[in-house]
Design a protein around this motif. Structure first.
Motif, short mmCIF file in Angstrom:
data_model
loop_
_atom_site.label_atom_id
_atom_site.label_comp_id
_atom_site.label_asym_id
_atom_site.label_seq_id
_atom_site.Cartn_x
_atom_site.Cartn_y
_atom_site.Cartn_z
N ILE A 25 48.46 23.51 52.39
CA ILE A 25 49.92 23.53 52.45
C ILE A 25 50.46 22.10 52.41
O ILE A 25 51.42 21.79 51.70
CB ILE A 25 50.41 24.24 53.72
CG1 ILE A 25 49.95 25.68 53.73
CG2 ILE A 25 51.92 24.18 53.85
CD1 ILE A 25 50.32 26.40 55.01
N VAL A 26 49.81 21.21 53.18
CA VAL A 26 50.27 19.82 53.22
C VAL A 26 50.20 19.19 51.84
O VAL A 26 51.17 18.60 51.36
CB VAL A 26 49.43 19.00 54.24
CG1 VAL A 26 49.72 17.53 54.10
CG2 VAL A 26 49.72 19.46 55.65
N LEU A 27 49.03 19.34 51.17
CA LEU A 27 48.87 18.72 49.86
C LEU A 27 49.87 19.28 48.86
O LEU A 27 50.54 18.54 48.13
CB LEU A 27 47.45 18.96 49.34
CG LEU A 27 46.36 18.07 49.90
CD1 LEU A 27 45.01 18.55 49.43
CD2 LEU A 27 46.57 16.64 49.45
N GLN A 28 49.99 20.61 48.86
CA GLN A 28 50.88 21.25 47.89
C GLN A 28 52.33 20.77 48.06
O GLN A 28 53.02 20.46 47.09
CB GLN A 28 50.80 22.75 48.08
CG GLN A 28 51.12 23.52 46.83
CD GLN A 28 50.91 24.99 47.05
OE1 GLN A 28 51.83 25.70 47.43
NE2 GLN A 28 49.71 25.46 46.83
N ASN A 29 52.76 20.69 49.33
CA ASN A 29 54.14 20.27 49.57
C ASN A 29 54.33 18.79 49.37
O ASN A 29 55.41 18.35 48.99
CB ASN A 29 54.59 20.72 50.96
CG ASN A 29 54.88 22.20 50.97
OD1 ASN A 29 55.92 22.64 50.55
ND2 ASN A 29 53.90 22.99 51.38
N ALA A 30 53.26 18.01 49.61
CA ALA A 30 53.36 16.59 49.31
C ALA A 30 53.58 16.40 47.80
O ALA A 30 54.41 15.60 47.37
CB ALA A 30 52.10 15.86 49.76
N ILE A 31 52.83 17.17 47.00
CA ILE A 31 53.01 17.09 45.55
C ILE A 31 54.44 17.46 45.17
O ILE A 31 55.09 16.79 44.36
CB ILE A 31 51.99 18.01 44.83
CG1 ILE A 31 50.58 17.51 45.05
CG2 ILE A 31 52.29 18.09 43.33
CD1 ILE A 31 49.51 18.48 44.62
N MET A 32 54.95 18.53 45.82
CA MET A 32 56.31 18.97 45.50
C MET A 32 57.33 17.90 45.88
O MET A 32 58.28 17.66 45.14
CB MET A 32 56.62 20.27 46.23
CG MET A 32 57.90 20.92 45.79
SD MET A 32 58.44 22.16 46.96
CE MET A 32 59.09 21.13 48.26
N VAL A 33 57.12 17.24 47.02
CA VAL A 33 58.07 16.22 47.46
C VAL A 33 58.04 15.03 46.50
O VAL A 33 59.06 14.48 46.13
CB VAL A 33 57.75 15.79 48.91
CG1 VAL A 33 58.51 14.52 49.27
CG2 VAL A 33 58.08 16.90 49.88
N ILE A 34 56.84 14.65 46.06
CA ILE A 34 56.72 13.44 45.22
C ILE A 34 57.19 13.71 43.78
O ILE A 34 57.99 12.96 43.24
CB ILE A 34 55.26 12.94 45.20
CG1 ILE A 34 54.85 12.53 46.62
CG2 ILE A 34 55.12 11.75 44.26
CD1 ILE A 34 53.38 12.24 46.77
#
Lengths: 323, 303
Positions: free
Chosen positions: B114-123
């Motif tokens: 979840i963290v990685l996926q949302n980090a990608i979405m934020v960036i």
């Protein structure tokens, strides 16, 4: 000891009773979804928590329950409350048919098979077999539950009470089940399957029973979910939903009923509380999951075992001491 | 008749994607008995990093490196960064949870995902990103009746080279023997003087690096990437690794290729909409009759 416990339960029940009178409809709806997740968590807890079977396709059973309700209600106009047991039976039957041939699989292999089963259900719903499921759009126009005499369940507050009454009844039943012969057999299988079967526990059938009961409860959750939303679509029953249920059980503590409720609270309330963080909130959510497993790997409220259960076997004389 | 051959080539192409991602799952599972749910997101992150290098470094690439150099650069950047990310995730999210057993690690892995996926979405933002379309000239090669694009040949060659290298390392070298020993029995392996931490380091750098390179290949093949695609590919790749026998490295390669070919043949001869159902049904049937996967060995049950 028992008296303080009873007092605590009454306080919690009272808080749930009066909660909707103090908040807006929005927060009542959040509490409704909390109830749905609690019911789903309880249903997966039978399979994963009590018997230790890895099930990552539980959303499939949930979907079967919801779609049974949706299709029978919109096509034949059968009332929702009549469909409640029907949905549970449909999900249970499905679990029986699908799980019988794979019940001998161990650990991760069972996990991937249940995962595949859940995906097959979702993909089948999308592909609209026999023009029943409405494809990616799903089924619309499901009725509200009605008791006749003009008493319908159609407002947020009524749905809130409906779901929490069902959760309370399920908790009552599941606690009885935990202490019964079935519950003890389940826990025996979880702790040591080979020893259990050596001692005459019918491992295969007890495992199947866990799947059937878990699926039935998930089917009930599906029924209420469908009538609350008035529509169902495959989007609601993805692999992600199964993962969330898995997390509810593990965050709360395997086999622990209060733990499952706390886990469900975490999963359903956390993203709402952190709504001000907007796009960062799921980041925080993921981090919280990792931190929780670091500091409380056994769950927030792990299942206690031991003295109380043992004493209750000795009869009323021994039990009176701890009153 | 030529349809079946073209579908076979297509199937092998996406099968090699699945195989390369499945290797990451299978290596980690072999050594740690952990289902690394974040692996699909390593793949997505690699794809996005490659995209950034190719798009924002386009001027630099054309001036200094040329096309092939640019691709190598993108692959190298993505693979090395993902090796680092893999190590960081292992240190922060998995290592503290190991002692508690296997199930807490599953939740922790989902959290990391979840963290990685949302980090990608934020960036990079929630929208689809389009890979540059003119990277590889769109030339068809005709052999008899069969058309193959240059890109497909490139992907097939590169993935078979990568898989071959890994196969060689794992099956023929001393260090590979150490990895296989660790997969078989971690405690005994460490008593025999195998440095388990070194093995963990290896699987958590190489797995994500392979995933990152696959991410770039998928980006070039489909030209479109999204921050949630890791789930789909991860699910298929995980399925592939179980199909081949999880923890078994040749099994993961074979499972991936079989899955890709089955998917394409299913799409061509049964129905495109039901192809995934077909794939999962095959998986369930294989597991009913061979509960440890195609190449998995039957282990004696411990009493």
């Amino acid at each position: 000891m028992v008296k303080t416990q009873r007092f605590q339960i009454m306080i919690i029940a009272g808080a749930f009773l009066v909660y909707p009178f103090f908040v807006s409809d929005y927060f009542i709806d959040i509490a409704f979804y909390f109830g749905i997740y609690a019911l789903l968590g309880l249903s997966l807890n039978i399979v994963l928590g009590e018997v230790g079977l890895f099930d990552l396709g539980h959303a499939g059973f949930y979907a079967i329950g919801a779609y049974t309700t949706a299709i029978l209600n919109t096509k034949f106009g059968i009332p929702i409350f009549v469909l409640l047991p029907v949905s549970a039976l449909a999900a249970a039957l499905f679990a029986y048919l699908v799980c019988s041939p794979v019940i001998h699989l161990q650990g991760d292999y069972l996990l991937i098979v249940t995962l595949g089963m859940g995906e097959i259900v979702r993909l089948a719903l999308i592909n609209n077999p026999f023009d029943l499921t409405g494809g990616p759009n799903g089924v619309f126009g499901i009725d509200f539950p009605t008791f006749g005499y003009g008493f319908d369940i159609d407002s947020s507050i009524e749905f809130y009470y409906l779901i929490w009454i069902i959760v309370a009844l399920s908790i009552f039943g599941l606690i009885r089940l935990q202490k019964s012969r079935i519950g003890r057999a389940w826990n025996y299988i979880r702790e040591d399957e080979i020893a259990a079967s050596a001692n005459g526990v019918d491992v295969k059938n007890y495992k199947l029973l866990a799947f059937i009961l878990g699926a039935a409860l998930a089917g009930v959750a599906g029924n209420i979910y469908a009538s609350k939303l008035m529509c169902v679509s495959p989007e609601s029953f993805t692999f992600w939903e199964s993962c969330l249920m898995f997390c509810i059980v593990l965050i709360g503590g395997m086999g622990s009923i209060p733990g499952v409720i706390i886990g469900a609270a975490f999963i359903s309330l956390f993203p709402e509380i952190f709504r001000p963080f907007a796009m960062y909130r799921m980041l925080v959510f993921g981090l919280a999951m990792i931190l929780m497993m670091m500091y409380r790997p056994g769950g927030v409220w792990p299942r206690k075992r031991g003295a109380v259960e043992f004493r209750s076997l000795l009869g009323p004389a021994a039990r009176r001491e701890d009153v | 008749m030529h349809v079946i051959f073209e579908q076979l080539i297509n199937g092998l192409t996406i099968g090699s994607f699945y195989a390369l991602i499945a290797l990451g799952y299978s290596m980690v599972y072999g050594v740690l008995k952990l289902i690394n749910f974040a692996h699909g997101d390593f793949f997505t992150l690699g794809s996005y990093l490659g995209y950034t290098v190719l798009v924002f470094g386009a001027a630099l690439i054309t001036n200094h490196f040329g096309l092939w150099g640019g691709l190598v650069l993108a692959m190298t950047v993505a693979a090395t960064s993902l090796a680092a990310v893999g190590l960081i995730v292992e240190r922060l999210a998995y290592r503290p949870v190991y002692p508690a057993g296997r199930l807490p690690a599953v939740v922790s892995a989902l959290g990391a995902s979840i963290v990685l996926q949302n980090a990608i979405m934020v960036i990079w933002g929630p929208r689809f990103q389009a890979y540059p379309s003119n990277l590889i000239p769109n030339i068809h090669i005709q052999i008899g009746d069969i058309h193959i694009t240059i890109l497909q040949i490139l992907i097939l060659v590169l993935s078979f080279v990568l898989m071959g290298t890994l196969y060689f390392i794992v099956q023929k070298t001393t260090f590979g023997a150490a990895i296989r020993a660790t997969a078989l029995d971690r405690d005994t392996a460490s008593l025999m003087g195998i440095n388990i931490n070194k093995v963990i380091f290896f699987v958590f750098t190489l797995g994500p690096a392979l995933g990152a390179m696959t991410g770039i290949m998928v980006g070039m093949y489909y030209r479109q990437i999204s921050f949630t695609m890791g789930w789909n590919y991860g699910l298929k790749a995980f399925t592939a690794s179980v199909l081949g026998g999880i923890g078994n490295i040749p099994g993961a390669m074979l499972g991936g290729l079989i899955l890709g070919v089955l998917e394409m043949l299913g799409a061509a001869y049964i129905s495109a909409a039901w192809k995934d159902v077909f794939v999962f049904l095959i998986l369930i049937l294989v597991l009913i009759f061979r509960p440890r996967g195609i190449l998995g060995e039957k282990l004696a049950e411990k009493v």
